[in-house]
Design a protein around this motif. Structure first.
Motif, PDB file in Angstrom:
ATOM      1  N   UNK A   3       0.821  -1.226   0.000  1.00 55.75           N
ATOM      2  CA  UNK A   3       0.000   0.000   0.000  1.00 55.75           C
ATOM      3  C   UNK A   3       0.852   1.271   0.000  1.00 55.75           C
ATOM      4  N   UNK A   4       1.954   1.250   0.730  1.00 54.59           N
ATOM      5  CA  UNK A   4       2.827   2.430   0.792  1.00 54.59           C
ATOM      6  C   UNK A   4       3.399   2.755  -0.584  1.00 54.59           C
ATOM      7  N   UNK A   5       3.887   1.753  -1.297  1.00 57.07           N
ATOM      8  CA  UNK A   5       4.481   1.980  -2.608  1.00 57.07           C
ATOM      9  C   UNK A   5       3.410   2.366  -3.629  1.00 57.07           C
ATOM     10  N   UNK A   6       2.222   1.769  -3.542  1.00 58.75           N
ATOM     11  CA  UNK A   6       1.130   2.159  -4.435  1.00 58.75           C
ATOM     12  C   UNK A   6       0.778   3.624  -4.211  1.00 58.75           C
ATOM     13  N   UNK A   7       0.707   4.044  -2.964  1.00 60.07           N
ATOM     14  CA  UNK A   7       0.438   5.449  -2.651  1.00 60.07           C
ATOM     15  C   UNK A   7       1.521   6.344  -3.232  1.00 60.07           C
ATOM     16  N   UNK A   8       2.778   5.971  -3.056  1.00 60.48           N
ATOM     17  CA  UNK A   8       3.886   6.768  -3.596  1.00 60.48           C
ATOM     18  C   UNK A   8       3.808   6.862  -5.122  1.00 60.48           C
ATOM     19  N   UNK A   9       3.502   5.746  -5.761  1.00 56.60           N
ATOM     20  CA  UNK A   9       3.402   5.735  -7.223  1.00 56.60           C
ATOM     21  C   UNK A   9       2.252   6.603  -7.709  1.00 56.60           C
ATOM     22  N   UNK A  10       1.102   6.501  -7.049  1.00 55.57           N
ATOM     23  CA  UNK A  10      -0.042   7.330  -7.424  1.00 55.57           C
ATOM     24  C   UNK A  10       0.268   8.811  -7.229  1.00 55.57           C
ATOM     25  N   UNK A  11       0.945   9.149  -6.158  1.00 56.90           N
ATOM     26  CA  UNK A  11       1.314  10.559  -5.922  1.00 56.90           C
ATOM     27  C   UNK A  11       2.270  11.055  -7.000  1.00 56.90           C
ATOM     28  N   UNK A  12       3.224  10.210  -7.395  1.00 62.15           N
ATOM     29  CA  UNK A  12       4.170  10.599  -8.449  1.00 62.15           C
ATOM     30  C   UNK A  12       3.446  10.781  -9.784  1.00 62.15           C
ATOM     31  N   UNK A  13       2.498   9.894 -10.086  1.00 62.60           N
ATOM     32  CA  UNK A  13       1.724  10.037 -11.320  1.00 62.60           C
ATOM     33  C   UNK A  13       0.864  11.299 -11.284  1.00 62.60           C
ATOM     34  N   UNK A  14       0.356  11.621 -10.113  1.00 63.35           N
ATOM     35  CA  UNK A  14      -0.428  12.853  -9.964  1.00 63.35           C
ATOM     36  C   UNK A  14       0.461  14.080 -10.161  1.00 63.35           C
ATOM     37  N   UNK A  15       1.639  14.080  -9.537  1.00 63.93           N
ATOM     38  CA  UNK A  15       2.581  15.198  -9.709  1.00 63.93           C
ATOM     39  C   UNK A  15       2.992  15.359 -11.163  1.00 63.93           C
ATOM     40  N   UNK A  16       3.121  14.229 -11.878  1.00 63.67           N
ATOM     41  CA  UNK A  16       3.527  14.268 -13.279  1.00 63.67           C
ATOM     42  C   UNK A  16       2.419  14.676 -14.229  1.00 63.67           C
ATOM     43  N   UNK A  17       1.195  14.796 -13.718  1.00 61.97           N
ATOM     44  CA  UNK A  17       0.081  15.205 -14.562  1.00 61.97           C
ATOM     45  C   UNK A  17      -0.597  14.066 -15.293  1.00 61.97           C
ATOM     46  N   UNK A  18      -0.293  12.818 -14.930  1.00 60.30           N
ATOM     47  CA  UNK A  18      -0.869  11.650 -15.596  1.00 60.30           C
ATOM     48  C   UNK A  18      -2.189  11.206 -14.961  1.00 60.30           C
ATOM     49  N   UNK A  19      -2.361  11.512 -13.685  1.00 60.21           N
ATOM     50  CA  UNK A  19      -3.496  11.019 -12.903  1.00 60.21           C
ATOM     51  C   UNK A  19      -4.066  12.159 -12.073  1.00 60.21           C
ATOM     52  N   UNK A  20      -5.391  12.169 -11.927  1.00 58.11           N
ATOM     53  CA  UNK A  20      -6.014  13.088 -10.981  1.00 58.11           C
ATOM     54  C   UNK A  20      -6.550  12.283  -9.804  1.00 58.11           C
ATOM     55  N   UNK A  21      -6.581  12.916  -8.667  1.00 54.30           N
ATOM     56  CA  UNK A  21      -7.096  12.316  -7.434  1.00 54.30           C
ATOM     57  C   UNK A  21      -8.294  13.153  -7.015  1.00 54.30           C
ATOM     58  N   UNK A  22      -9.454  12.499  -6.890  1.00 60.28           N
ATOM     59  CA  UNK A  22     -10.678  13.211  -6.530  1.00 60.28           C
ATOM     60  C   UNK A  22     -11.238  12.636  -5.242  1.00 60.28           C
ATOM     61  N   UNK A  23     -11.473  13.514  -4.269  1.00 56.53           N
ATOM     62  CA  UNK A  23     -12.081  13.093  -3.006  1.00 56.53           C
ATOM     63  C   UNK A  23     -13.584  13.296  -3.133  1.00 56.53           C
ATOM     64  N   UNK A  24     -14.330  12.231  -2.914  1.00 56.89           N
ATOM     65  CA  UNK A  24     -15.793  12.278  -2.953  1.00 56.89           C
ATOM     66  C   UNK A  24     -16.308  12.277  -1.514  1.00 56.89           C
ATOM     67  N   UNK A  25     -17.033  13.336  -1.155  1.00 54.92           N
ATOM     68  CA  UNK A  25     -17.565  13.458   0.205  1.00 54.92           C
ATOM     69  C   UNK A  25     -19.061  13.184   0.181  1.00 54.92           C
ATOM     70  N   UNK A  26     -19.405  11.962  -0.159  1.00 50.56           N
ATOM     71  CA  UNK A  26     -20.812  11.564  -0.199  1.00 50.56           C
ATOM     72  C   UNK A  26     -21.180  10.959   1.153  1.00 50.56           C
ATOM     73  N   UNK A  27     -22.072   9.978   1.159  1.00 48.54           N
ATOM     74  CA  UNK A  27     -22.466   9.329   2.416  1.00 48.54           C
ATOM     75  C   UNK A  27     -21.235   8.809   3.161  1.00 48.54           C
ATOM     76  N   UNK A  28     -20.280   8.321   2.395  1.00 46.20           N
ATOM     77  CA  UNK A  28     -18.994   7.954   2.982  1.00 46.20           C
ATOM     78  C   UNK A  28     -17.900   8.505   2.066  1.00 46.20           C
TER      79      UNK A  28
END
Length: 125
Positions: free
Chosen positions: A54-79
């Motif tokens: 999980x730690x490395x997946x998080x790091x990879x996702x953050x790097x992809x986000x910083x590189x402009x390849x991926x967006x991260x969206x927080x959904x504040x619905x029922x949960x």
């Protein structure tokens, strides 16, 4: 709703470190492939990427986000939950990654032989 990711979409015996070209880190190409059909939650990505911590997946996702390849969206619905999605820049890599995958499959025996020879300290040719 997108269809669930195939838990076997990546062959566990596939030596991903043999890939000659990488976008980001070792896992980035596989993450991008997982996001091809639309947004995914972290837990969904963990299914086919079960060998990544999980730690490395998080790091990879953050790097992809910083590189402009991926967006991260927080959904504040029922949960509250977070979804990751390819940007147009990330999506532009899909064809290239597909070509690299096809090339690697065609040359897998050679790649494995070269790696094994290097580990034994002998040359291939």
């Amino acid at each position: 709703m997108t269809k669930p990711l195939d838990p076997d979409m990546f062959d566990p015996l596939c030596p991903s470190e043999l890939m000659p070209v990488r976008v980001g880190d070792k896992w980035a190409g596989m993450i991008i492939q997982c996001l091809e059909d639309g947004p995914r939650r972290f837990s969904e990505l963990r299914v086919p990427l079960r060998n990544i911590t999980p730690k490395v997946l998080t790091q990879s996702l953050r790097a992809l986000e910083r590189g402009g390849y991926v967006t991260r969206t927080v959904h504040a619905e029922a949960f509250r939950h977070v979804a990751y999605e390819l940007t147009s820049l990330g999506r532009s890599l899909l064809d290239l990654l597909g070509e690299i995958h096809t090339w690697a499959e065609a040359h897998m025996d050679e790649l494995i032989d070269a790696r094994e020879a290097a580990e034994r300290g002998t040359a291939t040719g």
